[in-house]
Write an enzyme that holds these catalytic residues in place. Sequence first.
Site, PDB file in Angstrom:
ATOM      1  N   PRO A  10      36.538  18.187   1.480  1.00 36.03           N
ATOM      2  CA  PRO A  10      37.302  18.198   2.724  1.00 36.03           C
ATOM      3  C   PRO A  10      38.336  17.085   2.855  1.00 36.03           C
ATOM      4  O   PRO A  10      38.093  15.953   2.450  1.00 36.03           O
ATOM      5  CB  PRO A  10      36.231  18.047   3.816  1.00 36.03           C
ATOM      6  CG  PRO A  10      35.035  17.517   3.120  1.00 36.03           C
ATOM      7  CD  PRO A  10      35.095  18.033   1.714  1.00 36.03           C
ATOM      8  N   ASN A  11      39.461  17.489   3.417  1.00 37.58           N
ATOM      9  CA  ASN A  11      40.600  16.616   3.734  1.00 37.58           C
ATOM     10  C   ASN A  11      41.411  16.187   2.511  1.00 37.58           C
ATOM     11  O   ASN A  11      42.454  15.554   2.653  1.00 37.58           O
ATOM     12  CB  ASN A  11      40.153  15.373   4.539  1.00 37.58           C
ATOM     13  CG  ASN A  11      39.445  15.770   5.814  1.00 37.58           C
ATOM     14  OD1 ASN A  11      40.008  16.496   6.612  1.00 37.58           O
ATOM     15  ND2 ASN A  11      38.207  15.342   6.011  1.00 37.58           N
ATOM     16  N   ARG A  18      47.614  11.701   3.929  1.00 36.43           N
ATOM     17  CA  ARG A  18      46.448  11.160   4.624  1.00 36.43           C
ATOM     18  C   ARG A  18      46.217   9.701   4.240  1.00 36.43           C
ATOM     19  O   ARG A  18      46.013   9.394   3.060  1.00 36.43           O
ATOM     20  CB  ARG A  18      45.244  12.001   4.165  1.00 36.43           C
ATOM     21  CG  ARG A  18      43.919  11.474   4.582  1.00 36.43           C
ATOM     22  CD  ARG A  18      42.798  12.136   3.782  1.00 36.43           C
ATOM     23  NE  ARG A  18      41.537  11.669   4.265  1.00 36.43           N
ATOM     24  CZ  ARG A  18      40.408  11.743   3.602  1.00 36.43           C
ATOM     25  NH1 ARG A  18      40.366  12.298   2.395  1.00 36.43           N
ATOM     26  NH2 ARG A  18      39.311  11.283   4.124  1.00 36.43           N
ATOM     27  N   TYR A  23      44.507   6.215   0.074  1.00 31.42           N
ATOM     28  CA  TYR A  23      44.439   7.311  -0.897  1.00 31.42           C
ATOM     29  C   TYR A  23      45.728   7.532  -1.684  1.00 31.42           C
ATOM     30  O   TYR A  23      45.783   8.426  -2.532  1.00 31.42           O
ATOM     31  CB  TYR A  23      44.033   8.611  -0.172  1.00 31.42           C
ATOM     32  CG  TYR A  23      42.671   8.505   0.492  1.00 31.42           C
ATOM     33  CD1 TYR A  23      41.524   8.293  -0.267  1.00 31.42           C
ATOM     34  CD2 TYR A  23      42.534   8.604   1.878  1.00 31.42           C
ATOM     35  CE1 TYR A  23      40.278   8.182   0.335  1.00 31.42           C
ATOM     36  CE2 TYR A  23      41.290   8.511   2.490  1.00 31.42           C
ATOM     37  CZ  TYR A  23      40.165   8.288   1.709  1.00 31.42           C
ATOM     38  OH  TYR A  23      38.929   8.189   2.294  1.00 31.42           O
ATOM     39  N   ASN A  72      34.953  15.697  -6.499  1.00 33.43           N
ATOM     40  CA  ASN A  72      35.122  14.747  -5.405  1.00 33.43           C
ATOM     41  C   ASN A  72      34.734  15.497  -4.139  1.00 33.43           C
ATOM     42  O   ASN A  72      35.541  16.229  -3.557  1.00 33.43           O
ATOM     43  CB  ASN A  72      36.568  14.235  -5.317  1.00 33.43           C
ATOM     44  CG  ASN A  72      36.721  13.148  -4.251  1.00 33.43           C
ATOM     45  OD1 ASN A  72      35.818  12.934  -3.442  1.00 33.43           O
ATOM     46  ND2 ASN A  72      37.856  12.470  -4.242  1.00 33.43           N
ATOM     47  N   ALA A  75      33.859  13.488   2.055  1.00 34.40           N
ATOM     48  CA  ALA A  75      32.858  13.044   3.034  1.00 34.40           C
ATOM     49  C   ALA A  75      31.502  13.722   2.824  1.00 34.40           C
ATOM     50  O   ALA A  75      30.459  13.140   3.165  1.00 34.40           O
ATOM     51  CB  ALA A  75      33.368  13.298   4.450  1.00 34.40           C
ATOM     52  N   GLU A  96      31.152  12.683 -10.928  1.00 31.51           N
ATOM     53  CA  GLU A  96      31.503  12.395  -9.526  1.00 31.51           C
ATOM     54  C   GLU A  96      32.707  11.451  -9.508  1.00 31.51           C
ATOM     55  O   GLU A  96      32.724  10.444 -10.229  1.00 31.51           O
ATOM     56  CB  GLU A  96      30.306  11.725  -8.832  1.00 31.51           C
ATOM     57  CG  GLU A  96      30.609  11.313  -7.400  1.00 31.51           C
ATOM     58  CD  GLU A  96      29.424  10.602  -6.717  1.00 31.51           C
ATOM     59  OE1 GLU A  96      28.317  10.571  -7.302  1.00 31.51           O
ATOM     60  OE2 GLU A  96      29.633  10.078  -5.612  1.00 31.51           O
ATOM     61  N   HIS A  98      35.773   9.455  -7.027  1.00 35.02           N
ATOM     62  CA  HIS A  98      36.367   9.065  -5.746  1.00 35.02           C
ATOM     63  C   HIS A  98      37.627   8.270  -6.007  1.00 35.02           C
ATOM     64  O   HIS A  98      37.679   7.468  -6.953  1.00 35.02           O
ATOM     65  CB  HIS A  98      35.400   8.213  -4.911  1.00 35.02           C
ATOM     66  CG  HIS A  98      34.138   8.947  -4.591  1.00 35.02           C
ATOM     67  ND1 HIS A  98      34.069   9.913  -3.624  1.00 35.02           N
ATOM     68  CD2 HIS A  98      32.909   8.878  -5.161  1.00 35.02           C
ATOM     69  CE1 HIS A  98      32.850  10.407  -3.591  1.00 35.02           C
ATOM     70  NE2 HIS A  98      32.111   9.802  -4.522  1.00 35.02           N
ATOM     71  N   ARG A 105      33.751  -0.092   1.148  1.00 31.36           N
ATOM     72  CA  ARG A 105      34.128   0.435   2.460  1.00 31.36           C
ATOM     73  C   ARG A 105      32.895   0.449   3.389  1.00 31.36           C
ATOM     74  O   ARG A 105      31.942  -0.275   3.158  1.00 31.36           O
ATOM     75  CB  ARG A 105      34.766   1.815   2.265  1.00 31.36           C
ATOM     76  CG  ARG A 105      36.024   1.745   1.363  1.00 31.36           C
ATOM     77  CD  ARG A 105      36.692   3.083   1.186  1.00 31.36           C
ATOM     78  NE  ARG A 105      37.199   3.600   2.449  1.00 31.36           N
ATOM     79  CZ  ARG A 105      37.580   4.874   2.612  1.00 31.36           C
ATOM     80  NH1 ARG A 105      37.525   5.717   1.592  1.00 31.36           N
ATOM     81  NH2 ARG A 105      38.028   5.278   3.778  1.00 31.36           N
TER      82      ARG A 105
HETATM   83  C1  DQA Z   1      36.623   9.848  -0.968  1.00 34.34           C
HETATM   84  C2  DQA Z   1      35.749   8.797  -0.273  1.00 34.34           C
HETATM   85  C3  DQA Z   1      34.969   9.411   0.869  1.00 34.34           C
HETATM   86  O1  DQA Z   1      34.179   8.429   1.516  1.00 34.34           O
HETATM   87  C4  DQA Z   1      35.915  10.002   1.908  1.00 34.34           C
HETATM   88  O2  DQA Z   1      35.196  10.644   2.914  1.00 34.34           O
HETATM   89  C5  DQA Z   1      36.932  10.898   1.289  1.00 34.34           C
HETATM   90  C6  DQA Z   1      37.529  10.546   0.015  1.00 34.34           C
HETATM   91  C7  DQA Z   1      37.511   9.203  -2.041  1.00 34.34           C
HETATM   92  O3  DQA Z   1      37.992   9.946  -2.899  1.00 34.34           O
HETATM   93  O4  DQA Z   1      37.749   7.984  -2.024  1.00 34.34           O
HETATM   94  O5  DQA Z   1      37.336  11.891   1.907  1.00 34.34           O
HETATM   95  O6  DQA Z   1      35.778  10.772  -1.602  1.00 34.34           O
END
Ligand code: DQA
Length: 138
Positions: A10-11, A18, A23, A72, A75, A96, A98, A105
């Site tokens: 998501p997002n 964003r 990011y 990825n 959240a 995995e 990120h 964080r």
């Molecule tokens: C994320 C880190 C997560 O905590 C966050 O909710 C994201 C992006 C990252 O790629 O840094 O949406 O996965």
Amino acid sequence: MKNIIIINGPNLNLLGKRQPEIYGDINFNDFLIELKNKFSSISISYFQSNIEGEIIDKLHEVGFHFDGIILNAAAYTHTSVAIGDAVSSIKSPVIEVHLSNTYAREDFRHKSYISPHAKGIVLGFGLKSYELALSSLS
Ligand code: DQA
């Protein structure tokens, strides 16, 4: 030719727009074109969804015949027992990924339901995290 899929949660469709201070300002589709050029000997598929169940369905669909999955879960990483279970139920290795260093964080980002089932984890290198994950699978 190896078949690898990148699955974004998501997002992450908003990458580039964003919170660019966290990011970055590059759109994922532009990055993907570069990645495909760089790793031209690998077949790279891409899937993004804001919906937990769709991510699980995609893991089930590819998880028994793809050579690797770069995930990825955004959240959902920190909340989804169901995605963690899906990762533990499939055969393809899952890396995995990120963009940000989630351990630097908020506390709620320190928990991952994916990590115990992942082959490896790459975080904190921005979009380069995906490239490093891909190198590990190639
Ligand atoms: C994320 C880190 C997560 O905590 C966050 O909710 C994201 C992006 C990252 O790629 O840094 O949406 O996965």
